[in-house]
Design an enzyme around this catalytic site. Structure first.
Site, PDB file in Angstrom:
ATOM      1  N   THR A 189       0.651  -1.479   0.121  1.00 13.22           N
ATOM      2  CA  THR A 189      -0.115   0.049  -0.060  1.00 13.22           C
ATOM      3  C   THR A 189       0.842   1.174  -0.027  1.00 13.22           C
ATOM      4  O   THR A 189       1.612   1.296   1.039  1.00 13.22           O
ATOM      5  CB  THR A 189      -0.735  -0.036   1.250  1.00 13.22           C
ATOM      6  OG1 THR A 189      -1.629  -1.403   1.074  1.00 13.22           O
ATOM      7  CG2 THR A 189      -1.704   1.175   1.241  1.00 13.22           C
ATOM      8  N   GLU A 214      -3.440  -4.647  -2.851  1.00 19.43           N
ATOM      9  CA  GLU A 214      -4.216  -5.926  -2.133  1.00 19.43           C
ATOM     10  C   GLU A 214      -5.349  -5.340  -1.409  1.00 19.43           C
ATOM     11  O   GLU A 214      -5.372  -4.163  -0.843  1.00 19.43           O
ATOM     12  CB  GLU A 214      -3.276  -6.416  -1.387  1.00 19.43           C
ATOM     13  CG  GLU A 214      -2.269  -5.837  -0.244  1.00 19.43           C
ATOM     14  CD  GLU A 214      -3.218  -5.401   0.956  1.00 19.43           C
ATOM     15  OE1 GLU A 214      -4.160  -6.107   1.289  1.00 19.43           O
ATOM     16  OE2 GLU A 214      -2.680  -4.523   1.677  1.00 19.43           O
ATOM     17  N   LEU A 227      -6.680  -7.298   1.343  1.00 19.15           N
ATOM     18  CA  LEU A 227      -6.859  -8.484   2.212  1.00 19.15           C
ATOM     19  C   LEU A 227      -7.487  -7.916   3.677  1.00 19.15           C
ATOM     20  O   LEU A 227      -6.791  -6.924   4.203  1.00 19.15           O
ATOM     21  CB  LEU A 227      -5.615  -9.242   2.278  1.00 19.15           C
ATOM     22  CG  LEU A 227      -4.925  -9.599   1.181  1.00 19.15           C
ATOM     23  CD1 LEU A 227      -3.452  -9.958   1.377  1.00 19.15           C
ATOM     24  CD2 LEU A 227      -5.672 -10.709   0.425  1.00 19.15           C
ATOM     25  N   GLY A 266     -19.009   0.691  17.730  1.00 18.94           N
ATOM     26  CA  GLY A 266     -18.004  -0.113  18.763  1.00 18.94           C
ATOM     27  C   GLY A 266     -16.874   0.978  19.231  1.00 18.94           C
ATOM     28  O   GLY A 266     -17.018   2.025  19.348  1.00 18.94           O
ATOM     29  N   CYS A 302      -4.021  -1.132   8.899  1.00 19.38           N
ATOM     30  CA  CYS A 302      -4.271  -0.519   7.501  1.00 19.38           C
ATOM     31  C   CYS A 302      -5.080   0.800   7.706  1.00 19.38           C
ATOM     32  O   CYS A 302      -4.541   1.670   7.274  1.00 19.38           O
ATOM     33  CB  CYS A 302      -5.091  -1.463   6.691  1.00 19.38           C
ATOM     34  SG  CYS A 302      -3.986  -3.097   6.137  1.00 19.38           S
ATOM     35  N   LYS A 352      -3.308   3.925   9.486  1.00 14.97           N
ATOM     36  CA  LYS A 352      -2.112   4.479   8.699  1.00 14.97           C
ATOM     37  C   LYS A 352      -2.603   5.125   7.327  1.00 14.97           C
ATOM     38  O   LYS A 352      -1.966   6.027   6.675  1.00 14.97           O
ATOM     39  CB  LYS A 352      -0.992   3.588   8.564  1.00 14.97           C
ATOM     40  CG  LYS A 352      -1.052   2.417   7.497  1.00 14.97           C
ATOM     41  CD  LYS A 352       0.053   1.671   7.516  1.00 14.97           C
ATOM     42  CE  LYS A 352       0.220   0.578   6.565  1.00 14.97           C
ATOM     43  NZ  LYS A 352       0.015   1.090   5.148  1.00 14.97           N
ATOM     44  N   LYS A 377      -8.759  -7.174  16.077  1.00 14.68           N
ATOM     45  CA  LYS A 377      -9.884  -7.799  15.853  1.00 14.68           C
ATOM     46  C   LYS A 377      -9.982  -9.605  15.693  1.00 14.68           C
ATOM     47  O   LYS A 377      -8.849 -10.157  15.992  1.00 14.68           O
ATOM     48  CB  LYS A 377     -10.212  -7.642  13.829  1.00 14.68           C
ATOM     49  CG  LYS A 377      -9.084  -8.287  13.097  1.00 14.68           C
ATOM     50  CD  LYS A 377      -9.272  -7.903  11.764  1.00 14.68           C
ATOM     51  CE  LYS A 377     -10.319  -8.822  11.055  1.00 14.68           C
ATOM     52  NZ  LYS A 377     -10.617  -8.613   9.877  1.00 14.68           N
TER      53      LYS A 377
END
Length: 445
Positions: A121, A151, A153, A253, A260, A263, A325
């Site tokens: 990235t 990507e 992902l 939440g 990811c 940043k 997570k």
């Protein structure tokens, strides 16, 4: 095809494993000798469901090789994927030093024609940066094209996301390189978008920034629901049912975290400021996200605190979940970190449990005023309250009667809204969650 992957981190390993599993010959390179030796011996250095099996199968079938030799990998490959880290600098700027180092390695060993693919990235304009580095340091007469192939992902679901993506984005400056990437991705049954390189680079950042915006939006709505008495879960369902909006990334939440979103949002803001237009909307997204934990801690203090500089002095709080997570041991930008630190600053002692991430959590949070426990029930023993910080599936299936018996205070603060309030009340537990009114316990007969 013969493929080189520079970098054996999260993206690099998943990329290597999946391309090898599709029948390509893949050489994965990393400068970390210990990491490469572990991979050669069958040890997967990261936790990702399904990845160890994929790596071991393709290594055994000799489609996947690990090495520290960039020279060998580059010279033997036709397509070279740059999958190195791009961590943030202070102020949100992206650190491209690893990308630069990878480009120099490619330049030193350039032979024949190579397609160099940025999968890391990276900010808009990095394709030009890579091209300039290779031109400057190239050794030999080899030719090359630079391509952007971002990507998409999700940790914990990376193998599935790689094999069944929503879309594939290819940013290319020549028809030849675009056609070669299209051939590589021919086994995938999904939409493929071929764009210019600059557009492909922005697509990745814009995608993550939009998802972060959805999360901050529903969290701002949750604040309104808490004050008005509305139920954010019902609001989210009603709003998300609109096909133009959708229900994904629309759960209230503790805010977004991980490697990811934080940043990437900061990097996009930095880039927008550097180029000129700015991005005030994303600044508000970040501010909402940064305020989530302090607001949550204030509610805990209000309910079980006693005032003073250390309002939670003498209180014991069970923290259920530490990873950012479920299905990962990743602690990068995990909301549990500021949560635990704020609670300890308020004087609380913590008993923490996570199915996977405890070892990584110890490196960040230390062991002072935190006892790491073997189970959720162990963490709850004698605690004045339990706090749900990560929505692991095993927490959803907890025996709430057993949790109530273990707790001394019979209060749960749920930062992920994993329970139906009536279910918790029936177990005799007072329940505080996000965007919904507190639920008092039912009297046990």
């Amino acid at each position: 095809m013969k493929i080189c992957v520079l970098g054996s981190g999260y993206v690099g390993l998943v990329t290597s494993a999946v391309f090898a599993d599709m029948g390509n010959d893949v050489i994965c390179v990393d400068i970390d000798e210990g990491r490469i030796e572990d991979l050669k011996s069958g040890k997967c250095p990261i936790f990702e469901p399904g990845l160890p099996e994929l790596l071991n199968r393709n290594t055994h079938e000799e489609r996947l090789e690990f090495t520290t030799s960039a020279a060998k990998a580059v010279t033997q490959s036709e397509i070279i994927f740059i999958c190195v880290g791009t961590p943030p600098k202070d102020g949100g700027e992206t650190d491209l030093s690893q990308v630069e180092a990878a480009a120099k390695e490619i330049a030193n060993h350039l032979n024949g024609h190579k397609i160099i693919v940025n999968k890391s990235t990276v900010p808009v304009g990095t394709g030009d940066f890579v091209r300039e580095i290779i031109e400057k340091f190239r050794n030999g007469n080899g030719s090359f094209d630079v391509v952007s192939n971002p990507e998409f992902l999700r940790e914990g679901q990376a193998i599935s996301d790689s094999l069944h993506p929503d879309r594939i984005v290819i940013g290319a400056s020549s028809e030849e390189s675009a056609s070669r990437l299209l051939e590589l991705y021919r086994p995938w049954d999904c939409s493929v978008f071929v764009t210019d390189i600059l557009s492909a680079e922005i697509i990745k950042y814009a995608s993550n920034a939009f998802l972060a915006t959805k999360i901050s939006f529903i969290n701002a709505v949750a604040n309104l629901c808490e004050v008005s008495g509305a139920n954010v879960s019902e609001v989210a369902k009603g709003v998300g049912a609109d096909k133009r909006i959708g229900s994904g990334f629309f759960d209230a939440g503790l805010g977004y975290g991980g490697s990811c979103f934080p940043k990437d949002v900061d990097s996009l803001i930095h880039t927008a400021n550097e180029i000129g237009p700015g991005f005030d909307l994303l600044r508000e997204v970040v501010e909402i996200n940064e305020n989530r934990i302090s607001r949550f801690v204030d509610r805990i203090v209000e309910r079980i605190g006693e005032g003073g500089e250390k309002p939670l002095a003498g209180r014991v709080i069970a923290i259920l979940g530490l990873a950012f997570k479920p299905e990962t041991d990743d602690m990068r930008e995990a909301k549990s970190v500021p949560l635990c630190r704020m609670l300890m600053d308020c004087g609380a002692r913590l008993r923490a449990y996570d199915p996977i991430a405890i070892n990584n959590a110890k490196k960040i949070l230390g062991e002072e005023n935190i006892e790491y426990c073997r189970s959720a029930y162990d963490a709850a023993k004698g605690a004045d309250a339990a706090v749900i910080a990560t929505e692991w599936r095993e927490f959803i299936q907890l025996d709430l009667d057993r949790i109530r018996e273990a707790l001394s205070g019979s209060v749960i603060f749920d930062g992920r809204n994993i329970y139906v309030p009536a279910q918790v009340a029936k177990a005799g537990i007072e329940y505080h969650c996000i965007g919904r009114a507190p639920t008092l316990p039912e009297e046990k007969g």
